[in-house]
Design a protein around this motif. Structure first.
Motif, PDB file in Angstrom:
ATOM      1  N   UNK A   1     -25.021 -49.356  13.761  1.00  9.52           N
ATOM      2  CA  UNK A   1     -25.210 -48.180  14.651  1.00  9.52           C
ATOM      3  C   UNK A   1     -26.267 -47.303  14.158  1.00  9.52           C
ATOM      4  N   UNK A   2     -26.342 -47.001  12.986  1.00 11.26           N
ATOM      5  CA  UNK A   2     -27.322 -46.156  12.317  1.00 11.26           C
ATOM      6  C   UNK A   2     -28.676 -46.624  12.720  1.00 11.26           C
ATOM      7  N   UNK A   3     -28.918 -48.007  12.387  1.00  9.36           N
ATOM      8  CA  UNK A   3     -30.338 -48.449  12.945  1.00  9.36           C
ATOM      9  C   UNK A   3     -30.595 -48.382  14.422  1.00  9.36           C
ATOM     10  N   UNK A   4     -29.613 -48.573  15.287  1.00 11.24           N
ATOM     11  CA  UNK A   4     -29.661 -48.513  16.718  1.00 11.24           C
ATOM     12  C   UNK A   4     -29.977 -46.841  17.182  1.00 11.24           C
ATOM     13  N   UNK A   5     -29.313 -45.861  16.453  1.00  9.30           N
ATOM     14  CA  UNK A   5     -29.457 -44.512  16.820  1.00  9.30           C
ATOM     15  C   UNK A   5     -30.927 -44.016  16.362  1.00  9.30           C
ATOM     16  N   UNK A   6     -31.409 -44.555  15.125  1.00  9.60           N
ATOM     17  CA  UNK A   6     -32.493 -44.309  14.658  1.00  9.60           C
ATOM     18  C   UNK A   6     -33.488 -44.896  15.409  1.00  9.60           C
ATOM     19  N   UNK A   7     -33.348 -46.138  15.895  1.00  8.47           N
ATOM     20  CA  UNK A   7     -34.227 -46.849  16.861  1.00  8.47           C
ATOM     21  C   UNK A   7     -34.548 -46.001  17.898  1.00  8.47           C
ATOM     22  N   UNK A   8     -33.726 -45.395  18.539  1.00  7.46           N
ATOM     23  CA  UNK A   8     -33.615 -44.561  19.613  1.00  7.46           C
ATOM     24  C   UNK A   8     -34.562 -43.346  19.405  1.00  7.46           C
ATOM     25  N   UNK A   9     -34.382 -42.712  18.458  1.00  5.03           N
ATOM     26  CA  UNK A   9     -35.130 -41.478  18.107  1.00  5.03           C
ATOM     27  C   UNK A   9     -36.688 -42.079  17.723  1.00  5.03           C
ATOM     28  N   UNK A  10     -36.826 -43.183  17.148  1.00  4.51           N
ATOM     29  CA  UNK A  10     -38.158 -43.616  16.959  1.00  4.51           C
ATOM     30  C   UNK A  10     -38.811 -43.798  18.260  1.00  4.51           C
ATOM     31  N   UNK A  11     -38.115 -44.653  19.230  1.00 11.71           N
ATOM     32  CA  UNK A  11     -38.631 -44.680  20.597  1.00 11.71           C
ATOM     33  C   UNK A  11     -39.325 -43.591  21.265  1.00 11.71           C
ATOM     34  N   UNK A  12     -38.253 -42.438  21.105  1.00 12.24           N
ATOM     35  CA  UNK A  12     -38.697 -41.131  21.547  1.00 12.24           C
ATOM     36  C   UNK A  12     -39.915 -40.785  21.205  1.00 12.24           C
TER      37      UNK A  12
ATOM     38  N   UNK B   1     -35.194 -49.692   7.535  1.00 12.03           N
ATOM     39  CA  UNK B   1     -34.201 -49.830   6.190  1.00 12.03           C
ATOM     40  C   UNK B   1     -32.841 -49.715   6.589  1.00 12.03           C
ATOM     41  N   UNK B   2     -32.313 -48.824   7.510  1.00  9.43           N
ATOM     42  CA  UNK B   2     -31.135 -48.636   7.940  1.00  9.43           C
ATOM     43  C   UNK B   2     -30.290 -49.833   8.107  1.00  9.43           C
ATOM     44  N   UNK B   3     -30.778 -50.840   8.973  1.00 11.35           N
ATOM     45  CA  UNK B   3     -30.297 -51.926   9.218  1.00 11.35           C
ATOM     46  C   UNK B   3     -31.275 -53.132   9.902  1.00 11.35           C
ATOM     47  N   UNK B   4     -30.798 -54.106  10.390  1.00 14.29           N
ATOM     48  CA  UNK B   4     -31.399 -55.417  10.764  1.00 14.29           C
ATOM     49  C   UNK B   4     -32.062 -54.865  12.105  1.00 14.29           C
TER      50      UNK B   4
ATOM     51  N   UNK C   1     -45.138 -38.814  12.207  1.00  9.00           N
ATOM     52  CA  UNK C   1     -43.346 -38.617  11.979  1.00  9.00           C
ATOM     53  C   UNK C   1     -42.835 -39.787  12.747  1.00  9.00           C
ATOM     54  N   UNK C   2     -43.178 -40.272  13.655  1.00  4.21           N
ATOM     55  CA  UNK C   2     -42.660 -41.615  14.384  1.00  4.21           C
ATOM     56  C   UNK C   2     -42.859 -42.821  13.495  1.00  4.21           C
ATOM     57  N   UNK C   3     -43.672 -42.846  13.079  1.00 11.15           N
ATOM     58  CA  UNK C   3     -44.069 -44.036  11.804  1.00 11.15           C
ATOM     59  C   UNK C   3     -43.018 -44.065  10.813  1.00 11.15           C
ATOM     60  N   UNK C   4     -42.891 -42.879  10.235  1.00 11.86           N
ATOM     61  CA  UNK C   4     -41.920 -42.620   9.051  1.00 11.86           C
ATOM     62  C   UNK C   4     -40.463 -42.854   9.502  1.00 11.86           C
ATOM     63  N   UNK C   5     -40.317 -42.425  10.869  1.00 12.56           N
ATOM     64  CA  UNK C   5     -38.770 -42.660  11.320  1.00 12.56           C
ATOM     65  C   UNK C   5     -38.465 -44.389  11.688  1.00 12.56           C
ATOM     66  N   UNK C   6     -39.749 -44.869  11.863  1.00  8.95           N
ATOM     67  CA  UNK C   6     -39.534 -46.179  11.894  1.00  8.95           C
ATOM     68  C   UNK C   6     -39.129 -47.007  10.631  1.00  8.95           C
ATOM     69  N   UNK C   7     -39.785 -46.585   9.651  1.00  5.51           N
ATOM     70  CA  UNK C   7     -39.400 -47.188   8.383  1.00  5.51           C
ATOM     71  C   UNK C   7     -38.004 -47.053   8.061  1.00  5.51           C
ATOM     72  N   UNK C   8     -37.517 -45.597   8.220  1.00  5.05           N
ATOM     73  CA  UNK C   8     -35.952 -45.390   8.053  1.00  5.05           C
ATOM     74  C   UNK C   8     -35.391 -46.206   8.851  1.00  5.05           C
TER      75      UNK C   8
END
Length: 289
Positions: free
Chosen positions: A161-172, A220-223, A210-217
């Motif tokens: 779930x963390x990867x999915x939520x961070x993925x949404x933030x990265x997409x934004x 790392x958060x999940x698959x 910032x988006x690139x750095x968020x993508x790295x997170x």
């Protein structure tokens, strides 16, 4: 012009895919060679022609995306950029000599068909080349608050779930970067000086980093399977919204909204299955990541 922007966006997506695969190839070769200290690992990569070719492909991709945004609607360019996943599968299969299985091939067809159907049904068109400043104030405040909430929420969630939520933030972040880039490029009609002095130019660089750095997170958060649907659909959907809100781009909705939703569902399911492919996910006997 829309056809031209689609072609340029496809080239940009291809460039991103080539860059990803080639740099993963260089990293895999580096791991297969003699062990190197962590400090000098990047230095060794910089000396590898394959890695440099990947960096060149990434630069070319950025130029193609900028040209696509300059010639077509944001609501067209960013959804087309999701084809990076398709190109990654094709290029990765060649470079890593890994043949996709039948399920992956069906996922490829589903994602391509879903994207094509959505664009054909929504028919994004029109729009202006630049954005009035007062619109950015509202959008920037809303988007910043949403990203902050998503990041804080993700910190309290387990891996997937963390990867999915961070993925949404990265997409934004990526969709906002594209919108800022389009707004900045639209000022070229007033000369190069207008582009270099526009705040949108530097905001696009900052938000992109910032988006690139968020993508790295996110990675790392999940698959990739957990984050890819959010990355794929989040960027595409928000870009459609930003195109309408910021650039006055028009969409065909009404009764078409049901088949449009179905097309997006097919696109999402295809992206999930493609993300499971070792070639795309960077896994397998080559240890691609």
């Amino acid at each position: 012009m829309t056809v031209l922007s689609i072609c340029l966006a496809l080239l940009a997506a291809l460039g991103n895919a080539v860059a990803s695969v080639l740099q993963r190839r260089a990293a895999a070769d580096e791991k297969a060679g003699r062990p190197t200290p962590k400090v000098s690992w990047l230095f060794h990569l910089l000396r590898r022609p394959v890695w440099l070719w990947g960096a060149g492909a990434l630069a070319l991709s950025g130029a193609c995306q900028a040209a696509a945004l300059a010639t077509g609607p944001l609501a067209v360019v960013q959804p087309v950029m999701t084809t990076e996943l398709l190109f990654t599968l094709v290029v990765g299969s060649v470079v890593f000599r890994s043949r996709p299985d039948r399920r992956t091939r069906w996922a490829f067809v589903a994602m391509a068909a879903g994207l094509a159907a959505f664009l054909a049904l929504a028919s994004p068109s029109g729009g202006r080349s630049t954005v009035p400043g007062n619109r950015w104030l509202v959008v920037a405040a809303s988007v910043s608050a949403l990203v902050l909430v998503l990041v804080v929420t993700a910190l309290r969630l387990p891996s997937s779930p963390r990867a999915a939520v961070l993925g949404t933030a990265t997409a934004i972040g990526f969709s906002c970067t594209a919108a800022l880039m389009k707004d900045a490029i639209g000022r070229l009609t007033d000369g190069v000086g207008a582009l270099l002095t526009a705040w949108q130019t530097y905001a696009a660089l900052g938000v992109g980093l910032l988006s690139f750095l968020l993508l790295q997170a996110t990675l790392r958060a999940g698959t990739l399977v957990a984050s890819q649907p959010a990355l794929t659909l989040g960027d595409a959907l928000l870009s459609v919204v930003l195109g309408a809100v910021l650039f006055d781009e028009e969409l065909a909705l009404g009764l078409r909204i049901v088949p449009e939703a179905a097309a997006l569902t097919v696109l999402a399911l295809g992206s999930v299955q493609l993300a499971r492919s070792p070639v795309v996910a960077g896994q397998g006997k080559e240890d691609m990541w």
